[in-house]
Design a protein around this motif. Structure first.
Motif, PDB file in Angstrom:
ATOM      1  N   ARG A 134       0.847  -1.186   0.000  1.00  0.00           N
ATOM      2  CA  ARG A 134       0.000   0.000   0.000  1.00  0.00           C
ATOM      3  C   ARG A 134       0.888   1.243   0.000  1.00  0.00           C
ATOM      4  O   ARG A 134       1.735   1.400   0.881  1.00  0.00           O
ATOM      5  CB  ARG A 134      -0.894   0.004   1.246  1.00  0.00           C
ATOM      6  N   ARG A 252     -14.702   1.735   0.252  1.00  0.00           N
ATOM      7  CA  ARG A 252     -13.961   2.387  -0.809  1.00  0.00           C
ATOM      8  C   ARG A 252     -14.741   3.567  -1.341  1.00  0.00           C
ATOM      9  O   ARG A 252     -15.869   3.425  -1.805  1.00  0.00           O
ATOM     10  CB  ARG A 252     -13.705   1.379  -1.941  1.00  0.00           C
ATOM     11  N   LEU A 319      -4.866   5.039 -13.467  1.00  0.00           N
ATOM     12  CA  LEU A 319      -5.000   4.336 -12.190  1.00  0.00           C
ATOM     13  C   LEU A 319      -5.949   5.074 -11.258  1.00  0.00           C
ATOM     14  O   LEU A 319      -6.775   4.443 -10.567  1.00  0.00           O
ATOM     15  CB  LEU A 319      -3.631   4.186 -11.533  1.00  0.00           C
ATOM     16  N   ALA A 320      -5.847   6.401 -11.220  1.00  0.00           N
ATOM     17  CA  ALA A 320      -6.762   7.181 -10.384  1.00  0.00           C
ATOM     18  C   ALA A 320      -8.195   7.029 -10.865  1.00  0.00           C
ATOM     19  O   ALA A 320      -9.132   6.906 -10.060  1.00  0.00           O
ATOM     20  CB  ALA A 320      -6.350   8.658 -10.407  1.00  0.00           C
ATOM     21  N   GLN A 323      -9.448   3.501  -9.940  1.00  0.00           N
ATOM     22  CA  GLN A 323      -9.536   3.283  -8.498  1.00  0.00           C
ATOM     23  C   GLN A 323     -10.642   4.098  -7.847  1.00  0.00           C
ATOM     24  O   GLN A 323     -11.323   3.606  -6.935  1.00  0.00           O
ATOM     25  CB  GLN A 323      -8.190   3.625  -7.849  1.00  0.00           C
ATOM     26  N   TRP A 324     -10.856   5.330  -8.293  1.00  0.00           N
ATOM     27  CA  TRP A 324     -11.740   6.236  -7.574  1.00  0.00           C
ATOM     28  C   TRP A 324     -13.102   6.441  -8.233  1.00  0.00           C
ATOM     29  O   TRP A 324     -13.970   7.074  -7.631  1.00  0.00           O
ATOM     30  CB  TRP A 324     -11.064   7.591  -7.398  1.00  0.00           C
ATOM     31  N   ARG A 327     -18.154   2.381  -9.529  1.00  0.00           N
ATOM     32  CA  ARG A 327     -18.183   1.265 -10.470  1.00  0.00           C
ATOM     33  C   ARG A 327     -19.607   0.842 -10.803  1.00  0.00           C
ATOM     34  O   ARG A 327     -20.075  -0.242 -10.441  1.00  0.00           O
ATOM     35  CB  ARG A 327     -17.376   0.088  -9.900  1.00  0.00           C
ATOM     36  N   LYS A 390      -5.009  -4.038 -14.517  1.00  0.00           N
ATOM     37  CA  LYS A 390      -5.814  -3.328 -13.518  1.00  0.00           C
ATOM     38  C   LYS A 390      -7.111  -2.829 -14.144  1.00  0.00           C
ATOM     39  O   LYS A 390      -8.175  -2.859 -13.496  1.00  0.00           O
ATOM     40  CB  LYS A 390      -5.009  -2.159 -12.958  1.00  0.00           C
ATOM     41  N   PRO A 394     -10.462  -4.550 -11.983  1.00  0.00           N
ATOM     42  CA  PRO A 394     -10.314  -3.356 -11.124  1.00  0.00           C
ATOM     43  C   PRO A 394      -9.853  -3.659  -9.705  1.00  0.00           C
ATOM     44  O   PRO A 394      -9.251  -2.796  -9.060  1.00  0.00           O
ATOM     45  CB  PRO A 394     -11.718  -2.742 -11.130  1.00  0.00           C
ATOM     46  N   ASP A 395     -10.087  -4.869  -9.199  1.00  0.00           N
ATOM     47  CA  ASP A 395      -9.669  -5.212  -7.848  1.00  0.00           C
ATOM     48  C   ASP A 395      -8.213  -5.697  -7.782  1.00  0.00           C
ATOM     49  O   ASP A 395      -7.718  -6.025  -6.702  1.00  0.00           O
ATOM     50  CB  ASP A 395     -10.584  -6.295  -7.266  1.00  0.00           C
ATOM     51  N   ARG A 397      -4.368  -5.707  -7.346  1.00  0.00           N
ATOM     52  CA  ARG A 397      -3.484  -4.883  -6.520  1.00  0.00           C
ATOM     53  C   ARG A 397      -2.269  -4.478  -7.358  1.00  0.00           C
ATOM     54  O   ARG A 397      -1.289  -5.215  -7.454  1.00  0.00           O
ATOM     55  CB  ARG A 397      -3.048  -5.645  -5.277  1.00  0.00           C
TER      56      ARG A 397
END
Length: 511
Positions: A134, A252, A319-320, A323-324, A327, A390, A394-395, A397
């Motif tokens: 992380r 999340r 990536l942002a 991730q953000w 969904r 990714k 989406p999950d 790592r």
């Protein structure tokens, strides 16, 4: 005595407020760690602070891991994270400081070790909460590192205090009295020598002996003593950490993906136009560029670093977004589709930069920076492939894969004899007539000792620029400059702290 006085009598007079002192639990392991820590600090002073980034620093890194083993035992290699960091921490200084002599790698590895060693040490404490993969763990482990270095300074005093049994309580007064006597004599003897000529003559040999052998040692010991409480406090913290508070796991967060979709779409359209222009330059060749009043060499070599920056920006953006973004719905589908397109465009941009770099290398040959350029493009391509996965999952790592991949890639480039390959390519091109000029000064002074064997293939009577520490000082024959460099290699090999395999091999040549 009235009732009020009777009521107050059992309590007695009010006592002053007491400040709770920090209590250190000291056992035999901590007491053993005190002299070991001082020895490590003394080694560090005698290597890194005196000779710089050389083989001595590699020995200091190995000694640091010995301290960690003394403090934590088998926990040093029990987890997968610790095994990877232990291997990397030991391999980096060996590759660049013991085997090689390239100052670029040595400087970069010093920065890498300054990050990896604390991350590894704090990971052994058990006080951290976030896992290693992380990115937020960097801030968490920095907090724990500062706590260990500056929040446990009293631990060394507690470890030095004698036990309450037997004659051990006299150890501290004995050590303090001896140190005080040494300091007093060091001050009084010079003063008395300056006050009486006969005493000065009688003690001249003794004072010269101490000045030659002990003055420097005393100052090194003082510096090591100043450093010891900080390192010992860190080791004490690793053995008895104060774990961070674990907060409740939060769901999340997610935002409407429409905003990300608009940004991704704008970037994707811009890169399509850019790649169209790039294709015209690649397919049209020098004639097409001449019509645009652009030199082919200028076009071929320009833009790589900009492309790396753009690719890193693209990687961060997608990536942002993945991730953000929330969904769900059409916006999320648009984000995924545009992220996939942006990843593909970024890979094509890297490939285009690679083709242009190859055209430039074909024309002008290899250099250290151009070799590192190829390595950087390969690593960025691997990161983009991980980002593509990714986008699909989406999950996934991302950092859990990329962090070990970056370490493996950095170790891999250390196994490549970059300076030797650069020198061989440049000398081959010059001897074959493919290149009309050869930058001997660059190969001789900017790179490591690995280039000397290739430079010996040239005419020794070639006149080259001679350099001092930093600036040119005149001209000399190549054979003379090569011998000077070999003398430098022999000087490095004369001290174990600056010895390297690269310098040793260079020192044996030319004889």
């Amino acid at each position: 005595m009235n009732e009020q006085e009777k009521a107050l009598q059992p309590e007695g007079a009010a006592k002053p407020a007491q400040t709770a002192a920090k209590i250190y639990v000291i056992d035999s392991r901590e007491r053993l760690l005190v002299p070991l820590t001082f020895g490590f600090c003394l080694l560090l002073v005698n290597t890194f602070f005196e000779t710089g980034v050389n083989a001595g620093l590699a020995v200091s890194v190995a000694a640091w891991y010995g301290l960690l083993y003394a403090a934590k035992g088998r926990k040093l290699w029990q987890s997968g994270e610790s095994q990877v960091l232990l291997l990397t921490g030991l391999a980096l200084p060996v590759f660049s400081m013991v085997l090689g002599s390239n100052w670029y790698f040595r400087g970069w590895d010093l920065l890498a070790l300054m990050a990896l060693l604390p991350i590894h040490a704090i990971g052994l404490s058990g006080g951290q909460y976030l896992p290693w993969w992380r990115p937020a763990m960097l801030g968490e482990r920095l907090r724990l590192l500062l706590t260990g270095l500056f929040g446990r300074l009293g631990a060394v005093i507690a470890a030095l205090l004698p036990r309450r049994t037997g004659d051990s309580r006299r150890v501290l007064p004995l050590a303090a009295g001896t140190a005080g006597a040494v300091v007093l004599l060091a001050v009084l003897v010079p003063v008395l020598a300056s006050a009486d000529a006969l005493f000065a003559a009688a003690t001249a040999d003794l004072r010269d002996f101490f000045a030659l052998h002990f003055t420097d040692a005393v100052w090194k010991a003082i510096l090591a003593g100043v450093m010891t409480p900080f390192f010992f406090g860190l080791l004490y913290f690793l053995r008895q950490p104060t774990p961070l508070r674990r907060t409740e796991a939060k769901a999340r967060p997610g935002v409407d993906g429409l905003g990300f979709a608009i940004v991704l779409a704008a970037a994707a359209v811009l890169y399509l136009l850019f790649l169209g222009v790039q294709s015209a330059g690649l397919l049209g060749g020098a004639e097409y560029l001449a019509q645009k009043h652009i030199s082919y060499a200028e076009w071929a070599r320009s833009g790589f670093f900009q492309m790396v920056g753009v690719t890193a920006l693209n990687l961060t953006l997608l990536l942002a977004a993945v991730q953000w973004s929330r969904r769900e719905g059409a916006a999320w589908r648009a984000v995924r589709g545009l992220s996939a397109l942006l990843t593909a465009e970024s890979l094509v941009l890297l490939a285009s930069a690679g083709v242009r770099m190859t055209l430039y290398v074909d024309a002008y040959g290899l250099s250290f920076k151009r070799c590192m350029t190829y390595w950087g493009m390969g690593m960025m391509g691997a990161f983009l492939l991980a980002a593509a996965w990714k986008v699909r999952r989406p999950d996934f790592r991302f950092c859990r894969v990329v962090f070990p991949l970056a370490l493996a890639g950095w170790l891999l480039i250390h196994c490549v004899p970059v300076d030797y390959l650069v020198a061989r390519d440049q000398v081959d091109r010059y001897l074959s007539g493919e290149s009309a000029a050869l930058d001997v000064e660059y190969l001789l002074y900017d790179l490591s000792y690995d280039t000397l064997a290739q430079l010996e293939r040239l005419d020794g009577d070639m006149i080259c620029t001679a350099y001092g520490d930093w600036d040119a000082v005149g001209t000399a024959r190549l054979s003379t400059l090569l011998e000077q460099r070999r003398q430098e290699a022999r000087a490095d090999c004369a001290d174990w702290r600056t010895w390297s395999l690269s310098a040793w091999l260079a020192s044996r040549g030319g004889a």
